[in-house]
Design an enzyme around this catalytic site. Sequence first.
Site, PDB file in Angstrom:
ATOM      1  N   HIS A  36       0.834  -1.211   0.000  1.00 25.71           N
ATOM      2  CA  HIS A  36       0.000   0.000   0.000  1.00 25.71           C
ATOM      3  C   HIS A  36       0.864   1.254   0.000  1.00 25.71           C
ATOM      4  O   HIS A  36       0.580   2.220  -0.695  1.00 25.71           O
ATOM      5  CB  HIS A  36      -0.933   0.003   1.216  1.00 25.71           C
ATOM      6  CG  HIS A  36      -2.229  -0.696   0.977  1.00 25.71           C
ATOM      7  ND1 HIS A  36      -2.350  -2.060   1.038  1.00 25.71           N
ATOM      8  CD2 HIS A  36      -3.454  -0.226   0.626  1.00 25.71           C
ATOM      9  CE1 HIS A  36      -3.603  -2.403   0.762  1.00 25.71           C
ATOM     10  NE2 HIS A  36      -4.292  -1.308   0.502  1.00 25.71           N
ATOM     11  N   LYS A 101      -9.847  -7.100   8.729  1.00 21.35           N
ATOM     12  CA  LYS A 101     -10.504  -7.275  10.021  1.00 21.35           C
ATOM     13  C   LYS A 101     -10.376  -5.984  10.818  1.00 21.35           C
ATOM     14  O   LYS A 101      -9.388  -5.266  10.696  1.00 21.35           O
ATOM     15  CB  LYS A 101      -9.897  -8.446  10.801  1.00 21.35           C
ATOM     16  CG  LYS A 101      -8.470  -8.208  11.256  1.00 21.35           C
ATOM     17  CD  LYS A 101      -7.989  -9.290  12.192  1.00 21.35           C
ATOM     18  CE  LYS A 101      -6.493  -9.177  12.473  1.00 21.35           C
ATOM     19  NZ  LYS A 101      -6.151  -8.336  13.628  1.00 21.35           N
TER      20      LYS A 101
END
Lengths: 174, 283
Positions: A36, A101
Site C-alpha cells: 500500500h 478485520k
Amino acid sequence: MKKITFPITEEQLKDLQAGDRVLASGYLYTARDAAHKRMYELLNEGKQLPIDVSGQTIYYVGAAPAKPGYAVGPCGPTSSYRMDKYTPSLLDLGLKVMIGKGKRSDAVIESMKKNGAVYLAAIGGAAALIAKSIIKSELVCYEDLGTEAIYRYEVKDIPLIVAIDTKGNNVYAR
Amino acid sequence: MAIREIKAETVTACVKKLFMDCNYYIGDDISNAILKAREQETSDLAKDVLTQLIDNNKIAADEQIPICQDTGMAVLFVEYGDKVVISDGSFEDAVEEGVRQAYTEGYLRKSVVSDPVFDRKNTKDNTPAVIHTRIVPGDKIKITAGGKGFGSENMSAIKMLTPSAGVEGVKQFVLDTVAYAGPNPCPPIVVGVGIGGTFEKAAQLAKRATLRSIEVSNSDEKYASLERELLDEINKMNIGPAGLGGKTSALGVNIETYPTHIAGLPVAVNICCHACRHKECEI
C-alpha cells in the site's frame, strides 16, 4: 448466506448489507502495509499503479509460506486500520471491495460511501481454515516484499461478513 | 552442585520445537475456553465464528500448519541455571539458530524487519528474537516461548498510574485499553496485565502474564479475584468473537505483579489474540 463473485457486480454491491454473511468466489488481489505504501507513493508522484484496481477486490493479508502440495499457506486477514491512510486514493480509482478485520477510519467510511465500496471482514486467526478457500495464488508484483508482495488469488466460497456496506452501515459501530 | 555442560545444538533443537509446536498446536486451556464460550453464546453469528476457530485449530494441528499466518515475533522467557555452561557456543546464538530453523523449516511466516523506522528490510528468518533471561540457582535451563502476533501487540498499552489511583485506577486502565482495542486484536482475547516494578518491568510482567495458562489464577487471592472481576467486566462489553458482538470478548485475564516504588503504580496491558500461543521446555 449470500453468494458473491469477485470482481463484484454493481447489483451485488448494492445488495450487500452490514451484517450479511457471504461466500465469495472469483479473483482478488492481496496487499498489505508495504505494498500500500508503494502504491500510495506512486500515485503521489503521478505514476501508474502496477495493478488496475478499478472494480477490484483487495484482501489485506500476508500469507505464511505454503507447504509442498498446498496452493497457499495459512492466510487470515490482517488489521485493516493500518491501510486507512492509503485507502481513499484507491477507492477514488474505483476499488470496490476490501477484505480485512477490525475498524476503519471515518475518512475511509466517507470515501466508501462516496465511491460505492464495501468492506468485508474475514475471521482473524482462522488462517488455516481460510486457506482452504484459496485455489490458486500467483505473484503479481513487488516480489522483493516477500509475504507483503501483491498476489492474485483465485478463491472459492471464502466465508466473509459484510462489515461496512455502501451506505456506511457498520457492524463494529453497533 | 557441579557445573553442567549443555551443547548449543540441544538448546537450538529445543527452541526450534517450541516455536513449531506453539504455532501448530493451540493449548488445551484455549481450546477448552473456546468450546465453553460456544455453549454460552446465544447469537448464531458468535457461535459460527467460534466454530470456525475450533475448525481452524483442528486443521492446523492435523496438518501441522500455522494456526494464524502471523506466526509472530519470537519471545522467550529463560530461567538459566547458574551452573550451566554452553560447552561449544553461546546461549543466545543457539536460541537464535533455533528460531531461524523453526521459521524457515517449519513454514512459519518471517515477519521481522531489520530496522523499525528507516530500512524495514525483512530479515528473512524471523530473527532476532526478544529474549528475557533471568539467572537462577541450579543446573537446568527452563524456556517459555511464545510467537507474538502484532494485531494484538499493537493494541497493548502502558500507563504510569500513581498510588492514589488504587485498584479502581488499575481496573479503569485495563478496561479502557480493551474497549479501545475493540475488534482489532482478534477477540476473544487473552489479557496480560503487569502491575508494579518500573516502566519496563510492568511491560515485561504483562507479556509474561500472556504466557501463563488461563486455567491458572494468580496465587494471591486478591489478584485472582481481580482477574475474575476484570474478565466479567470485559465480557459485558459485547465486543464478542471477531468483534461482531457476543458474550465472549476475552477468554482470560492474567495478572502478574512486582513490588514497586513509593511514588508509583505502573500498569501495562499486553493483549493477545485467541491464538495465544506458548510452550515450555526444560533442558
